[in-house]
Design an enzyme around this catalytic site. Structure first.
Site, short mmCIF file in Angstrom:
data_model
loop_
_atom_site.label_atom_id
_atom_site.label_comp_id
_atom_site.label_asym_id
_atom_site.label_seq_id
_atom_site.Cartn_x
_atom_site.Cartn_y
_atom_site.Cartn_z
N LYS A 22 -7.27 67.85 -15.02
CA LYS A 22 -6.29 66.81 -15.34
C LYS A 22 -6.98 65.45 -15.47
CE LYS A 22 -3.67 64.80 -11.96
NZ LYS A 22 -3.58 63.34 -12.07
N ASN A 23 -7.82 65.12 -14.48
CA ASN A 23 -8.40 63.78 -14.45
C ASN A 23 -9.49 63.56 -15.49
OD1 ASN A 23 -6.63 63.09 -12.48
ND2 ASN A 23 -8.13 62.99 -10.81
N ARG A 92 0.28 56.65 -13.27
CA ARG A 92 -0.56 55.48 -13.20
C ARG A 92 -1.73 55.51 -14.18
NH1 ARG A 92 -4.59 53.25 -10.85
NH2 ARG A 92 -4.33 51.11 -10.16
N CYS A 116 2.83 52.44 -5.61
CA CYS A 116 2.64 53.88 -5.75
C CYS A 116 2.69 54.46 -4.36
CB CYS A 116 1.28 54.12 -6.39
SG CYS A 116 0.65 55.76 -6.16
N ARG A 121 -2.84 50.23 -5.11
CA ARG A 121 -3.53 50.61 -6.33
C ARG A 121 -3.52 49.53 -7.42
NH1 ARG A 121 -2.50 56.98 -7.23
NH2 ARG A 121 -4.57 56.86 -8.07
N PRO A 122 -4.17 48.41 -7.18
CA PRO A 122 -4.22 47.35 -8.19
C PRO A 122 -5.11 47.72 -9.38
CG PRO A 122 -5.56 46.76 -6.29
CD PRO A 122 -4.94 48.08 -5.97
N VAL A 123 -5.06 46.88 -10.43
CA VAL A 123 -5.90 47.12 -11.62
C VAL A 123 -6.78 45.91 -11.92
CG1 VAL A 123 -4.47 48.87 -12.75
CG2 VAL A 123 -3.94 46.46 -13.09
N ASP A 124 -7.04 45.10 -10.88
CA ASP A 124 -7.80 43.87 -11.09
C ASP A 124 -9.18 44.11 -11.69
OD1 ASP A 124 -7.96 45.02 -8.37
OD2 ASP A 124 -9.57 43.56 -8.12
N GLN A 125 -9.82 45.23 -11.35
CA GLN A 125 -11.17 45.49 -11.87
C GLN A 125 -11.15 45.81 -13.36
OE1 GLN A 125 -13.98 44.99 -9.92
NE2 GLN A 125 -12.35 44.23 -8.59
N ASP A 304 -8.91 63.26 -3.12
CA ASP A 304 -7.95 64.22 -3.66
C ASP A 304 -8.02 65.59 -2.96
OD1 ASP A 304 -6.90 62.37 -5.37
OD2 ASP A 304 -7.87 63.14 -7.18
N ILE A 326 -10.34 55.60 0.91
CA ILE A 326 -10.06 55.14 -0.47
C ILE A 326 -8.67 54.53 -0.60
CG2 ILE A 326 -10.01 55.79 -2.92
CD1 ILE A 326 -12.73 56.30 -1.87
N ARG A 396 2.84 68.06 -11.83
CA ARG A 396 2.03 67.02 -12.47
C ARG A 396 0.57 67.44 -12.55
NH1 ARG A 396 1.87 61.69 -9.68
NH2 ARG A 396 0.32 61.52 -11.32
C1 UD1 Z 1 -8.63 58.26 -9.76
C2 UD1 Z 1 -8.00 59.61 -9.86
C3 UD1 Z 1 -7.25 59.95 -8.58
C4 UD1 Z 1 -8.17 59.78 -7.37
C5 UD1 Z 1 -8.86 58.42 -7.39
C6 UD1 Z 1 -9.92 58.27 -6.31
C7 UD1 Z 1 -7.57 59.78 -12.24
C8 UD1 Z 1 -6.57 59.83 -13.34
N1 UD1 Z 1 -7.10 59.63 -11.00
O1 UD1 Z 1 -7.55 57.32 -9.60
O2 UD1 Z 1 -6.79 61.29 -8.67
O3 UD1 Z 1 -7.41 59.91 -6.20
O4 UD1 Z 1 -9.50 58.20 -8.65
O5 UD1 Z 1 -10.89 59.24 -6.46
O6 UD1 Z 1 -8.76 59.92 -12.46
N2 UD1 Z 1 -8.86 49.58 -6.88
C9 UD1 Z 1 -8.78 48.20 -6.87
N3 UD1 Z 1 -8.77 47.54 -8.06
C10 UD1 Z 1 -8.83 48.19 -9.26
C11 UD1 Z 1 -8.92 49.59 -9.27
C12 UD1 Z 1 -8.93 50.26 -8.06
O7 UD1 Z 1 -8.71 47.59 -5.82
O8 UD1 Z 1 -8.81 47.53 -10.31
C13 UD1 Z 1 -8.92 50.34 -5.60
C14 UD1 Z 1 -7.74 51.28 -5.42
O9 UD1 Z 1 -6.63 50.61 -4.86
C15 UD1 Z 1 -8.34 52.31 -4.50
C16 UD1 Z 1 -9.80 52.40 -4.95
O10 UD1 Z 1 -10.04 51.19 -5.65
O11 UD1 Z 1 -8.30 51.88 -3.17
C17 UD1 Z 1 -10.14 53.56 -5.84
O12 UD1 Z 1 -9.20 53.65 -6.87
P1 UD1 Z 1 -9.55 54.26 -8.30
O13 UD1 Z 1 -10.87 54.96 -8.28
O14 UD1 Z 1 -9.34 53.22 -9.33
O15 UD1 Z 1 -8.41 55.34 -8.48
P2 UD1 Z 1 -7.81 55.78 -9.84
O16 UD1 Z 1 -8.83 55.62 -10.91
O17 UD1 Z 1 -6.46 55.19 -10.03
#
Ligand code: UD1
Length: 416
Positions: A22-23, A92, A116, A121-125, A304, A326, A396
């Site tokens: 899936k991922n 997401r 969530c 789970r922010p997207v700032d990066q 996961d 995480i 899912r």
């Molecule tokens: C992906 C996987 C998910 C898995 C996760 C961690 C997919 C579709 N999903 O989710 O199944 O559980 O990796 O292995 O591949 N974070 C920030 N800012 C950002 C992005 C992330 O602070 O911009 C933090 C998140 O809150 C979290 C950590 O970084 O604490 C890791 O998140 P991330 O690796 O981004 O998870 P996903 O890519 O959403």
């Protein structure tokens, strides 16, 4: 039909085939946005999230043709570079369209994913990286409004390891002008699978799978064929189930090399494991020994797989410490496992699990995808019937879960 009834107490025996990941499938489907030529994918898992992504791409004007495990995506023209809240809130990973849309169309409007169940789970990066490449991004009415003339390559040091963040930036950089260097990149095998697909489309990417990825932007990308890698989390889930329930199972079509941390822990728990290039056999003759795990980015133990190992610890001999580093709120399954008779104490981001001889069937509620998998594993070893409610979470991410477990001899059925 959104409940699963499981009658526990039977060891697992038999063989099943692992599905595509899936991922890996989700980001790879988004890569189709980068090219006006068709992207033909095989080994695509039949999952709710994959259907959601197909719908999202179709709304943007991508032609989507799906058959059993193949999907052809053709983004000849992108008519509307928008990802609406209605779809993004259910998945997401929809945020993965941001980088490709911006690179291909010079604009994108993508809903913020919002809260969530397993944390903020922010997207700032993602945003920070795209800004470094020259994008202007503002937040308006819950949407990220992004625009750029042509993205420029940049050196980006990510503050933390993010899987979808790395994937988004890698896709954007593939069409940017000049070279992008992604440092502190995620090393997950799914990032590598995406890079392979992009490479087949004509992208110039080096270092994917390591923490420094170098991307030389090109003007345009072509069509490609790509086979999605096997799902390591699905694989690990069946292995953990077999370690908890006992018996002997074989998984085919797997990628054992992506499962080192999980396999090590299962061996530590006392299971015998034999791997070939693409299969894994696990045999468990007695009660598992308690093993502690600490989640961290790949190649360490996957978050996961945390819920599944908590379920295993519930029936193991001894006490296990399950530490989640995480996501800050990923222990919802602990309360449900307690309903089955588990002895779990939460101390901050660590669950102290004292194995008990027996769990007892009860009604439980699934809260997120992997939490549900943990509950299913516990149900397989519990005495009597367990009914797991809200299994749409499982749909899912697990293709044919009850069919596959049924093939392994589990007593499991979907009920209304
Ligand atoms: C992906 C996987 C998910 C898995 C996760 C961690 C997919 C579709 N999903 O989710 O199944 O559980 O990796 O292995 O591949 N974070 C920030 N800012 C950002 C992005 C992330 O602070 O911009 C933090 C998140 O809150 C979290 C950590 O970084 O604490 C890791 O998140 P991330 O690796 O981004 O998870 P996903 O890519 O959403």
């Amino acid at each position: 039909m959104d409940k699963l009834k499981i009658t526990g107490g039977r060891p697992l025996e038999g063989e099943v085939q692992v599905s595509g990941a899936k991922n890996a499938a989700l980001p790879i489907m988004c890569a189709a946005l980068l090219s006006a030529k068709p992207l033909a994918l095989t080994n695509v898992p039949r999952l709710r999230d994959v259907s959601t992504m197909a719908r999202l791409l179709a709304q943007m004007g991508v032609a989507v043709e799906r058959s059993e495990h193949s999907t052809v995506l053709h983004a000849k023209a992108i008519t509307d570079p928008t990802a609406t809240y209605e779809l993004v809130k259910t998945m997401r990973a929809s945020v993965l369209v941001l980088g490709p849309l911006l690179a291909r169309c010079g604009e994108a409007k993508v809903s913020l994913p919002g809260g969530c169940a397993i944390g903020a789970r922010p997207v700032d990066q993602h945003v920070k990286g795209l800004q470094a490449m020259g994008a202007t991004i503002s937040i308006e009415h819950g949407y990220m409004q992004a625009s750029a003339r042509r993205l420029r390559g940049a050196r980006i040091v990510m503050d933390l390891v993010t899987v979808t963040g790395t994937e988004n930036l890698m896709m954007a950089a593939a069409l940017a002008e000049g070279e992008t260097l992604l440092e502190n990149a995620a090393r997950e095998p799914e990032v590598l699978d995406l890079a392979r697909c992009l490479g087949a489309m004509g992208a110039k990417i080096e270092g994917a799978g390591s923490d420094v990825i170098r991307i030389q932007g090109v003007r345009s990308l072509g069509g490609a064929e790509h086979r999605v890698m096997p799902d390591r989390i699905e694989t690990g889930t069946y292995l953990a189930a077999a370690a908890a329930a006992g018996g002997k199972i074989r998984l085919t079509g797997a990628a054992p090399k992506t499962l080192d941390a999980t396999l090590d822990k299962l061996r530590e728990a006392g299971s015998k494991i034999i791997v070939t290039e693409s299969s894994i056999e696990i045999e468990t003759a007695r009660r598992p020994v308690a093993v502690s795990v600490r989640t961290a980015p790949y190649p360490a133990f996957a978050t996961d797989m945390q819920a599944q190992f908590m379920a295993l610890a519930c029936v193991a001999d001894g006490t296990a410490l399950i530490t989640e580093t995480i996501f800050e709120n990923r222990f919802m399954h602990a309360i449900e496992l307690q309903r089955l008779g588990a002895d779990i104490r939460l101390e901050g981001n660590t669950a102290v699990v004292r194995g008990v001889e027996r769990l007892q069937g009860a009604g439980v509620m699934a809260t997120d995808l992997r939490a549900s998998a943990g509950l299913v594993i516990a149900a397989l070893v519990a005495e009597g019937d367990t009914v797991v409610d809200r299994i749409y979470h499982l749909d899912r991410g697990y293709e044919g879960l009850e069919k596959k477990l049924g093939l392994l001899g589990a007593r499991i059925e979907r009920i209304a």
